[in-house]
Design a protein around this motif. Structure first.
Motif, short mmCIF file in Angstrom:
data_model
loop_
_atom_site.label_atom_id
_atom_site.label_comp_id
_atom_site.label_asym_id
_atom_site.label_seq_id
_atom_site.Cartn_x
_atom_site.Cartn_y
_atom_site.Cartn_z
N SER A 195 7.28 64.57 -49.82
CA SER A 195 7.14 65.93 -49.34
C SER A 195 5.76 66.30 -49.76
O SER A 195 4.94 65.63 -50.13
CB SER A 195 8.14 67.00 -50.15
OG SER A 195 7.88 66.87 -51.52
N ASN A 196 5.62 67.88 -49.89
CA ASN A 196 4.42 68.55 -49.92
C ASN A 196 4.32 68.60 -51.52
O ASN A 196 3.14 69.44 -51.82
CB ASN A 196 4.11 69.68 -49.39
CG ASN A 196 2.77 70.31 -48.95
OD1 ASN A 196 1.96 69.28 -48.60
ND2 ASN A 196 2.69 71.60 -49.21
N LEU A 197 5.17 68.25 -52.49
CA LEU A 197 4.86 68.75 -53.60
C LEU A 197 3.46 67.72 -54.39
O LEU A 197 3.32 68.69 -55.17
CB LEU A 197 6.32 68.15 -54.44
CG LEU A 197 7.44 69.11 -54.67
CD1 LEU A 197 8.42 68.33 -55.45
CD2 LEU A 197 6.96 70.18 -55.42
N PRO A 198 3.32 66.51 -54.06
CA PRO A 198 2.29 66.17 -54.62
C PRO A 198 0.82 66.70 -54.37
O PRO A 198 -0.03 66.88 -55.20
CB PRO A 198 2.06 64.55 -54.01
CG PRO A 198 3.74 64.44 -53.90
CD PRO A 198 4.32 65.71 -53.36
N ASN A 199 0.69 67.42 -53.28
CA ASN A 199 -0.33 67.93 -52.45
C ASN A 199 -0.40 69.30 -53.48
O ASN A 199 -1.55 70.08 -54.00
CB ASN A 199 -0.32 68.15 -50.97
CG ASN A 199 -0.17 67.10 -50.34
OD1 ASN A 199 -0.79 66.14 -50.76
ND2 ASN A 199 0.46 67.31 -48.97
N ILE A 200 0.89 70.13 -53.70
CA ILE A 200 0.81 71.31 -54.26
C ILE A 200 0.48 71.15 -55.75
O ILE A 200 -0.40 71.73 -56.41
CB ILE A 200 2.06 71.95 -54.24
CG1 ILE A 200 2.56 72.30 -52.93
CG2 ILE A 200 2.32 73.05 -55.17
CD1 ILE A 200 3.90 72.73 -52.68
N ALA A 201 0.85 69.95 -56.52
CA ALA A 201 0.34 69.60 -57.86
C ALA A 201 -1.09 69.40 -58.02
O ALA A 201 -1.56 69.72 -58.95
CB ALA A 201 1.21 68.38 -58.04
N ALA A 202 -1.59 68.76 -56.89
CA ALA A 202 -3.18 68.20 -57.10
C ALA A 202 -3.78 69.72 -56.82
O ALA A 202 -4.84 69.79 -57.61
CB ALA A 202 -3.50 67.53 -55.93
N THR A 207 -7.32 73.91 -59.65
CA THR A 207 -7.22 75.21 -60.09
C THR A 207 -7.51 75.37 -61.43
O THR A 207 -8.16 75.94 -62.09
CB THR A 207 -6.53 76.10 -59.37
OG1 THR A 207 -6.54 76.07 -57.92
CG2 THR A 207 -6.77 77.62 -59.75
N LEU A 208 -6.41 74.76 -62.25
CA LEU A 208 -6.33 74.78 -63.71
C LEU A 208 -7.66 74.37 -64.34
O LEU A 208 -7.95 75.05 -65.40
CB LEU A 208 -5.06 73.94 -64.08
CG LEU A 208 -4.87 73.96 -65.59
CD1 LEU A 208 -4.55 75.32 -66.06
CD2 LEU A 208 -3.51 73.03 -65.88
N SER A 219 -18.52 73.21 -66.09
CA SER A 219 -18.22 73.30 -64.69
C SER A 219 -17.68 71.72 -64.48
O SER A 219 -17.87 70.85 -65.14
CB SER A 219 -19.43 73.49 -63.72
OG SER A 219 -20.38 72.44 -64.07
N LEU A 220 -16.81 71.80 -63.36
CA LEU A 220 -16.21 70.30 -62.98
C LEU A 220 -17.05 69.66 -62.05
O LEU A 220 -17.28 70.12 -60.88
CB LEU A 220 -14.77 70.52 -62.60
CG LEU A 220 -13.96 69.28 -62.19
CD1 LEU A 220 -13.73 68.54 -63.41
CD2 LEU A 220 -12.44 69.70 -61.63
N ASP A 221 -17.64 68.57 -62.27
CA ASP A 221 -18.60 67.84 -61.46
C ASP A 221 -18.01 67.27 -60.12
O ASP A 221 -18.54 67.45 -59.03
CB ASP A 221 -19.19 66.73 -62.37
CG ASP A 221 -20.50 66.28 -61.63
OD1 ASP A 221 -21.15 67.10 -60.90
OD2 ASP A 221 -21.00 65.23 -61.91
N ASN A 222 -16.78 66.74 -60.35
CA ASN A 222 -16.38 66.14 -59.11
C ASN A 222 -14.93 66.19 -58.79
O ASN A 222 -14.00 65.46 -59.03
CB ASN A 222 -16.55 64.52 -58.98
CG ASN A 222 -16.09 63.87 -60.37
OD1 ASN A 222 -15.96 64.58 -61.39
ND2 ASN A 222 -16.16 62.69 -60.34
N PRO A 223 -14.51 67.56 -58.38
CA PRO A 223 -13.08 67.62 -58.35
C PRO A 223 -12.46 66.96 -57.28
O PRO A 223 -11.11 66.95 -57.19
CB PRO A 223 -12.82 69.38 -58.15
CG PRO A 223 -14.15 69.78 -57.61
CD PRO A 223 -15.28 68.53 -58.24
#
Length: 240
Positions: A195-202, A207-208, A219-223
């Motif tokens: 399902s789309n759950l893994p995409n939502i989790a990522a 964002t977190l 800052s996050l260098d390579n999200p």
């Protein structure tokens, strides 16, 4: 409440019979015929039997509630520290149809089947023990080296059985019911993974981390590493 009403009814009926008996006794006092005496005896016997039946009915209806004794023993097998974060939650309703056909004496087919509704809550997140990163304090940046794929952290399931059909020589056993529940849960897990759950989790994890680091002026260098782990996971599910 029902017991009290029953007692009132029994007392009322007994009172009416007593009044009728007094009236009959008065009539017999006026006429001492043999038939009247016989009738009186029959009424006395009937009244005695009615009183005995009323007593037994009242005693059975007012019996004490059953005494239930329960006991349990909890044993902690193991405990350990983990660093897992839930970032997505999904609710699923899976319709699982089970059917098994056997042949009695190798000739007569015997069938049993069941329709099961599996209701499940699936929590998807990340195990941060698998995360590898490096810190650039001079430029205040965090670079992700390896980021784990989202995984199912918890699955809560509830089973409701509908339309259970079985025959005398082909009944459901405890092993059959356990297998039905296991297969139903596995189908829910497969559906959650695809399902789309893994995409939502990522997306939630990216964002977190971005907001958490921004709060400390990092800052996050390579999200994109988070998105890559998500894509690899989806590809793995597609192949399997």
């Amino acid at each position: 409440m029902k017991i009290n009403k029953l007692k009132v009814t029994i007392i009322s009926v007994t009172a009416v019979l007593a009044l009728f008996l007094v009236f009959l006794f008065y009539q017999m006092a006026q006429s001492s015929s043999t038939s009247s005496l016989t009738t009186l005896l029959m009424l006395i016997i009937g009244l005695a039997l009615g009183g005995a039946i009323a007593f037994l009915a009242t005693r059975n209806s007012s019996s004490a509630a059953p005494v239930v004794t329960e006991s349990s023993h909890t044993i902690a097998e193991s405990m350990r520290k983990v660093f897992k974060i839930v970032s997505a939650e999904g609710h699923f309703n899976e319709i699982y149809n089970y059917e098994e056909t056997t042949k009695l004496l190798k000739f007569f087919p015997s069938k049993k089947k069941a329709l099961v509704i599996v209701q499940a809550k699936v929590l998807v997140g990340y195990d941060f023990d698998k995360l590898k990163w490096e810190l650039d304090e001079e430029n205040r940046r965090v670079r992700l080296l390896e980021f784990p794929a989202p995984e199912i952290l918890s699955t809560e399931t509830d089973y409701k059985y509908y339309n259970i059909e079985e025959q005398f020589f082909n009944l459901f056993s405890k092993e059959d019911l356990a297998k039905i529940q296991q297969n139903g849960k596995r189908q829910v897990i497969d559906a959650a993974q695809k399902s789309n759950l893994p995409n939502i989790a990522a997306e939630q994890m990216r964002t977190l981390l971005t907001e958490l680091l921004a709060g400390r002026n990092f800052s996050l260098d390579n999200p994109v590493k988070i998105s890559e782990s998500r894509l690899l996971l989806n590809d793995h599910y597609t192949k399997n």
